[in-house]
Design an enzyme around this catalytic site. Sequence first.
Site, PDB file in Angstrom:
ATOM      1  N   ASP A 169      16.280 -71.771  -9.596  1.00 30.80           N
ATOM      2  CA  ASP A 169      16.552 -71.461 -11.000  1.00 30.80           C
ATOM      3  C   ASP A 169      17.751 -72.253 -11.515  1.00 30.80           C
ATOM      4  O   ASP A 169      18.801 -71.698 -11.850  1.00 30.80           O
ATOM      5  CB  ASP A 169      16.779 -69.958 -11.167  1.00 30.80           C
ATOM      6  CG  ASP A 169      16.799 -69.540 -12.634  1.00 30.80           C
ATOM      7  OD1 ASP A 169      16.501 -70.379 -13.505  1.00 30.80           O
ATOM      8  OD2 ASP A 169      17.109 -68.360 -12.905  1.00 30.80           O
ATOM      9  N   GLU A 170      17.576 -73.573 -11.592  1.00 33.02           N
ATOM     10  CA  GLU A 170      18.563 -74.453 -12.195  1.00 33.02           C
ATOM     11  C   GLU A 170      17.913 -75.214 -13.345  1.00 33.02           C
ATOM     12  O   GLU A 170      16.702 -75.393 -13.387  1.00 33.02           O
ATOM     13  CB  GLU A 170      19.078 -75.467 -11.177  1.00 33.02           C
ATOM     14  CG  GLU A 170      19.821 -74.855 -10.006  1.00 33.02           C
ATOM     15  CD  GLU A 170      20.280 -75.940  -9.051  1.00 33.02           C
ATOM     16  OE1 GLU A 170      21.432 -76.397  -9.204  1.00 33.02           O
ATOM     17  OE2 GLU A 170      19.497 -76.318  -8.149  1.00 33.02           O
TER      18      GLU A 170
END
Length: 309
Positions: A169-170
């Site tokens: 989750d970047e």
Amino acid sequence: MSNPVRSRVRTAALALSAVAALALGTTTTTGATAAPAPSPAAAKQGPTSVAYIEVNNNSMLNAGKYTLADGGGNAFDVAVIFAANINYDTGFKKAYLHFNENVQRVLDNAATEIRPLQQKGIKVVLSVLGNHQGAGFANFTSQQTASAFAKEMSDAVAEYGLDGIDFDDEYAEYGNNGTAQPNDSSFVHLVTALRANMPDKIISLYNIGPSASRLSYGGVDVSSKFDYAWNPYYGTWQVPGIGLPKSRLSPAAVEIGRTSQSTVTSLARRTVSEGYGVYLTYNLDGSDRSADVSAFTRELYGSEAVYTP
């Protein structure tokens, strides 16, 4: 390390896409064939070793070029295709799974890019990453939309005969394109649906971003639905904050060729001495990195690593 998060190539890599699942015994479409049963890997005792590979620049086959001098086992147990993307369709206002041309090439050529690793007993997982478009794992606004994206991922796993999905989750940039901010239910719904779709595949967590801190909602905790979780900061030691046993966690994270061999060794030694079961590496390229790989295999498995081009 100037950047605490992985130092990624910022070209088409940010449009990456991939998905992963177990290839054994599955049939595939798009020209891929079913993976034959793997040859039994030489016995190896010790932590699970993981290699992220930037497929914009490097071959997945690199993960299969390292074996242990003592016994001949694979130096790497899991190879991660880095990476697929969660993109956003502004017309339909929905997230969708995207593969850039390099990831798509790997998937379309699974017979030569993926199956050789699986036949050696190496699992091949595909990472899914944000892409600056506002879509992320943490901002689905309903169980239905989260489940729909989970189905896209599990369908890709089945289609290409992979071994699992890795969540990273970047770079989502929540709020772009009018998208919602992270909420507490989204990732729980997503992981729950994905695990239901693929009960026997790998689901791993790159322990970063809003999703990593939103693992519980409405009395449901999805921590146990993950097979692995790892530290995202290369050259450091950090225990992921998730309720998994030590055998499924990697507090150590190293970037091959950039993290010093002395640090690689000390983190591997600590992994063993503190009883953790996973060791994470990033950016395995096509060079002979046997010295860097041996720096951790000596501690994890009691053996030097041998490189075979």
